[in-house]
Design a protein around this motif. Structure first.
Motif, PDB file in Angstrom:
ATOM      1  N   TYR A  24     -10.131  16.225  -8.332  1.00  9.97           N
ATOM      2  CA  TYR A  24      -8.853  16.924  -8.203  1.00  9.97           C
ATOM      3  C   TYR A  24      -8.956  18.321  -8.815  1.00  9.97           C
ATOM      4  CZ  TYR A  24      -4.115  18.251  -9.640  1.00  9.97           C
ATOM      5  OH  TYR A  24      -2.967  18.932  -9.883  1.00  9.97           O
ATOM      6  N   GLY A  25      -9.560  18.427  -9.996  1.00 11.88           N
ATOM      7  CA  GLY A  25      -9.693  19.712 -10.670  1.00 11.88           C
ATOM      8  C   GLY A  25     -10.546  20.688  -9.890  1.00 11.88           C
ATOM      9  N   LEU A  26     -11.653  20.196  -9.345  1.00  7.79           N
ATOM     10  CA  LEU A  26     -12.533  21.061  -8.568  1.00  7.79           C
ATOM     11  C   LEU A  26     -11.821  21.586  -7.325  1.00  7.79           C
ATOM     12  CD1 LEU A  26     -15.939  19.154  -8.793  1.00  7.79           C
ATOM     13  CD2 LEU A  26     -15.275  21.251  -9.965  1.00  7.79           C
ATOM     14  N   LYS A  27     -11.010  20.733  -6.694  1.00  9.50           N
ATOM     15  CA  LYS A  27     -10.285  21.172  -5.507  1.00  9.50           C
ATOM     16  C   LYS A  27      -9.258  22.241  -5.878  1.00  9.50           C
ATOM     17  CE  LYS A  27      -7.124  19.678  -1.871  1.00  9.50           C
ATOM     18  NZ  LYS A  27      -7.829  20.378  -0.784  1.00  9.50           N
ATOM     19  N   THR A  28      -8.568  22.041  -7.005  1.00  7.19           N
ATOM     20  CA  THR A  28      -7.572  23.016  -7.438  1.00  7.19           C
ATOM     21  C   THR A  28      -8.219  24.372  -7.688  1.00  7.19           C
ATOM     22  OG1 THR A  28      -6.332  21.244  -8.503  1.00  7.19           O
ATOM     23  CG2 THR A  28      -5.773  23.480  -9.135  1.00  7.19           C
ATOM     24  N   ILE A  29      -9.362  24.347  -8.356  1.00  2.00           N
ATOM     25  CA  ILE A  29     -10.086  25.596  -8.658  1.00  2.00           C
ATOM     26  C   ILE A  29     -10.529  26.264  -7.365  1.00  2.00           C
ATOM     27  CG2 ILE A  29     -12.192  26.524  -9.676  1.00  2.00           C
ATOM     28  CD1 ILE A  29     -11.916  24.345 -11.836  1.00  2.00           C
ATOM     29  N   HIS A  30     -11.012  25.455  -6.403  1.00  2.00           N
ATOM     30  CA  HIS A  30     -11.476  25.996  -5.133  1.00  2.00           C
ATOM     31  C   HIS A  30     -10.331  26.698  -4.395  1.00  2.00           C
ATOM     32  CE1 HIS A  30     -13.558  26.322  -1.321  1.00  2.00           C
ATOM     33  NE2 HIS A  30     -12.538  25.696  -0.731  1.00  2.00           N
ATOM     34  N   LEU A  51      -2.650  14.616  -3.844  1.00  2.00           N
ATOM     35  CA  LEU A  51      -3.524  14.362  -4.983  1.00  2.00           C
ATOM     36  C   LEU A  51      -2.701  14.168  -6.262  1.00  2.00           C
ATOM     37  CD1 LEU A  51      -6.403  16.908  -4.332  1.00  2.00           C
ATOM     38  CD2 LEU A  51      -6.494  14.434  -4.070  1.00  2.00           C
ATOM     39  N   LYS A  52      -1.630  14.929  -6.403  1.00  2.00           N
ATOM     40  CA  LYS A  52      -0.771  14.776  -7.575  1.00  2.00           C
ATOM     41  C   LYS A  52      -0.089  13.412  -7.561  1.00  2.00           C
ATOM     42  CE  LYS A  52       0.143  19.719  -8.120  1.00  2.00           C
ATOM     43  NZ  LYS A  52       1.158  20.797  -8.003  1.00  2.00           N
ATOM     44  N   THR A  53       0.333  12.965  -6.375  1.00  2.00           N
ATOM     45  CA  THR A  53       0.921  11.620  -6.251  1.00  2.00           C
ATOM     46  C   THR A  53      -0.093  10.565  -6.659  1.00  2.00           C
ATOM     47  OG1 THR A  53       2.370  12.342  -4.451  1.00  2.00           O
ATOM     48  CG2 THR A  53       1.983   9.979  -4.651  1.00  2.00           C
ATOM     49  N   ASN A 101      -1.476   6.857 -13.762  1.00  2.00           N
ATOM     50  CA  ASN A 101      -0.634   6.691 -14.948  1.00  2.00           C
ATOM     51  C   ASN A 101       0.140   5.385 -14.886  1.00  2.00           C
ATOM     52  OD1 ASN A 101      -1.406   9.172 -16.058  1.00  2.00           O
ATOM     53  ND2 ASN A 101       0.184  10.293 -14.943  1.00  2.00           N
ATOM     54  N   GLU A 102       0.621   5.014 -13.698  1.00  2.00           N
ATOM     55  CA  GLU A 102       1.330   3.754 -13.535  1.00  2.00           C
ATOM     56  C   GLU A 102       0.414   2.571 -13.829  1.00  2.00           C
ATOM     57  OE1 GLU A 102       3.278   3.425  -9.777  1.00  2.00           O
ATOM     58  OE2 GLU A 102       4.080   5.461  -9.867  1.00  2.00           O
ATOM     59  N   LEU A 103      -0.834   2.656 -13.384  1.00  2.00           N
ATOM     60  CA  LEU A 103      -1.791   1.590 -13.662  1.00  2.00           C
ATOM     61  C   LEU A 103      -2.045   1.462 -15.159  1.00  2.00           C
ATOM     62  CD1 LEU A 103      -4.438   2.118 -10.814  1.00  2.00           C
ATOM     63  CD2 LEU A 103      -2.771   0.272 -10.987  1.00  2.00           C
ATOM     64  N   ALA A 104      -2.140   2.608 -15.833  1.00  2.00           N
ATOM     65  CA  ALA A 104      -2.356   2.589 -17.282  1.00  2.00           C
ATOM     66  C   ALA A 104      -1.184   1.903 -17.989  1.00  2.00           C
ATOM     67  CB  ALA A 104      -2.532   4.017 -17.796  1.00  2.00           C
ATOM     68  N   ASP A 105       0.039   2.149 -17.514  1.00  2.32           N
ATOM     69  CA  ASP A 105       1.209   1.496 -18.109  1.00  2.32           C
ATOM     70  C   ASP A 105       1.170  -0.010 -17.868  1.00  2.32           C
ATOM     71  OD1 ASP A 105       2.161   3.924 -18.985  1.00  2.32           O
ATOM     72  OD2 ASP A 105       3.482   4.230 -17.249  1.00  2.32           O
ATOM     73  N   PHE A 115       0.848  -1.180   0.000  1.00  2.00           N
ATOM     74  CA  PHE A 115       0.000   0.000   0.000  1.00  2.00           C
ATOM     75  C   PHE A 115       0.890   1.239   0.000  1.00  2.00           C
ATOM     76  CE2 PHE A 115      -2.832  -3.223   1.626  1.00  2.00           C
ATOM     77  CZ  PHE A 115      -4.075  -2.867   1.099  1.00  2.00           C
ATOM     78  N   ASN A 116       0.506   2.228  -0.781  1.00  2.00           N
ATOM     79  CA  ASN A 116       1.271   3.466  -0.869  1.00  2.00           C
ATOM     80  C   ASN A 116       1.018   4.296   0.390  1.00  2.00           C
ATOM     81  OD1 ASN A 116       2.312   6.040  -1.494  1.00  2.00           O
ATOM     82  ND2 ASN A 116       1.960   5.712  -3.673  1.00  2.00           N
ATOM     83  N   GLU A 117       2.048   4.444   1.221  1.00  2.00           N
ATOM     84  CA  GLU A 117       1.893   5.136   2.503  1.00  2.00           C
ATOM     85  C   GLU A 117       1.918   6.653   2.368  1.00  2.00           C
ATOM     86  OE1 GLU A 117       4.571   3.536   5.435  1.00  2.00           O
ATOM     87  OE2 GLU A 117       4.220   1.461   4.780  1.00  2.00           O
ATOM     88  N   LEU A 118       2.103   7.150   1.138  1.00  2.00           N
ATOM     89  CA  LEU A 118       2.126   8.589   0.908  1.00  2.00           C
ATOM     90  C   LEU A 118       0.746   9.150   0.600  1.00  2.00           C
ATOM     91  CD1 LEU A 118       5.356   8.918  -1.295  1.00  2.00           C
ATOM     92  CD2 LEU A 118       5.123   9.251   1.175  1.00  2.00           C
ATOM     93  N   ILE A 119      -0.228   8.270   0.389  1.00  2.00           N
ATOM     94  CA  ILE A 119      -1.580   8.740   0.068  1.00  2.00           C
ATOM     95  C   ILE A 119      -2.580   8.198   1.078  1.00  2.00           C
ATOM     96  CG2 ILE A 119      -1.116   9.014  -2.394  1.00  2.00           C
ATOM     97  CD1 ILE A 119      -2.461   6.352  -2.894  1.00  2.00           C
ATOM     98  N   THR A 120      -3.621   8.962   1.316  1.00  2.00           N
ATOM     99  CA  THR A 120      -4.664   8.561   2.267  1.00  2.00           C
ATOM    100  C   THR A 120      -6.023   8.442   1.603  1.00  2.00           C
ATOM    101  OG1 THR A 120      -5.071  10.886   2.875  1.00  2.00           O
ATOM    102  CG2 THR A 120      -3.447   9.674   4.188  1.00  2.00           C
ATOM    103  N   ILE A 121      -6.089   8.698   0.305  1.00  2.00           N
ATOM    104  CA  ILE A 121      -7.338   8.593  -0.455  1.00  2.00           C
ATOM    105  C   ILE A 121      -7.115   7.641  -1.625  1.00  2.00           C
ATOM    106  CG2 ILE A 121      -8.990   9.822  -1.908  1.00  2.00           C
ATOM    107  CD1 ILE A 121      -8.575  12.266  -0.222  1.00  2.00           C
ATOM    108  N   SER A 122      -7.996   6.677  -1.787  1.00  2.00           N
ATOM    109  CA  SER A 122      -7.959   5.707  -2.897  1.00  2.00           C
ATOM    110  C   SER A 122      -6.801   4.729  -2.796  1.00  2.00           C
ATOM    111  CB  SER A 122      -7.896   6.423  -4.261  1.00  2.00           C
ATOM    112  OG  SER A 122      -9.062   7.160  -4.494  1.00  2.00           O
TER     113      SER A 122
END
Length: 251
Positions: free
Chosen positions: A239-245, A198-200, A206-210, A142-149
């Motif tokens: 992610y986009g909505l949060k950036t705009i906010h 969120l960027k991470t 992208n890694e999953l797509a590869d 599990f990726n310990e750098l993220i807490t969502i998804s």
């Protein structure tokens, strides 16, 4: 459980309630229960710690406030013996806080099918079973750098790199809707999550797509790409909505 051949690994992630005391009492009476204590590092670090010490052929995850049906392990074991699955998914039910465990066995029939309905799968890690040797072969954590998804990233990465995916059409996992729980605070976590995280997370899509490029079957490759696109678009929108906010702009 009606099946007695199991190992329960409890990882105390810096708890502040009476849970540690309770688990110690159970572990003293049952050597199938293993307790590991660590300073608070988050759910992903706790799950990784459990993976590192697990000895069973298969691994499942059970959140602290959830529970299995009494015959869950028996039915799962039967399904795994029939399929030798890399990953086995099951159905779950959502229950409220006041619902308690019922130990009555239902003696249900195992209903197995090849898993071609990825869109119907929950984002959770907990209603799925993973072959432990495959986790280790893939060096998957599990990726310990993220807490969502983080749940979705783990099981989707596992599934893309697996060949034997099956679905057990039985409701066996109970996901408790507890006010204040981590999953219950999901929407709020989106609103407060740092942009760097969120960027991470986006990079992981992208890694999953590869990884999809390594799927030999054209049908399976299309299936996974379609599902990844569907969930990735949803993430990009959030992610986009949060950036705009945060920039103080409006659409």
């Amino acid at each position: 459980q009606s099946c007695n051949d199991w190992e329960l690994i409890c990882v105390d992630d810096g708890s502040s309630d009476s849970g540690l005391k309770i688990v110690k009492e159970y572990a003293a009476e049952d050597n199938r229960i293993k307790l590991f204590i660590q300073e608070n590092a988050g759910v992903s670090a706790a799950r990784n710690a459990g993976i590192d010490v697990a000895r069973g052929r298969y691994i499942m995850f059970l959140d602290a406030d959830d529970f299995f049906d009494a015959d869950a392990l028996s039915l799962i074991r039967n399904a795994l013996e029939q399929t030798d699955a890399d990953m086995l998914t099951m159905r779950l039910r959502e229950v409220h806080k006041e619902v308690h465990f019922n130990s009555t066995e239902s003696h249900r029939q195992v209903q197995i099918s090849p898993d071609k309905q990825l869109r119907l799968l929950t984002p959770y890690t907990t209603d799925k079973v993973y072959k432990s040797s495959h986790i280790r072969k893939l060096s998957l954590r599990f990726n310990e750098l993220i807490t969502i998804s983080e749940d979705f990233h783990f099981w989707m990465s596992f599934a893309i790199q697996s060949n034997k995916l099956f679905h057990l059409d039985n409701v066996l996992y109970n996901h408790r809707l507890t006010p204040g729980s981590l999953s219950g605070r999901y929407i709020g976590r989106w609103q407060t999550c740092p942009l760097d995280e969120l960027k991470t997370n986006l990079g992981f899509f992208n890694e999953l797509a590869d990884l999809c490029d390594g799927i030999h079957s054209i049908e399976r490759r299309r299936l996974f790409r379609k599902e990844l696109l569907r969930r990735g678009v949803d993430f990009h929108v959030r992610y986009g909505l949060k950036t705009i906010h945060l920039k103080g702009k409006r659409r």
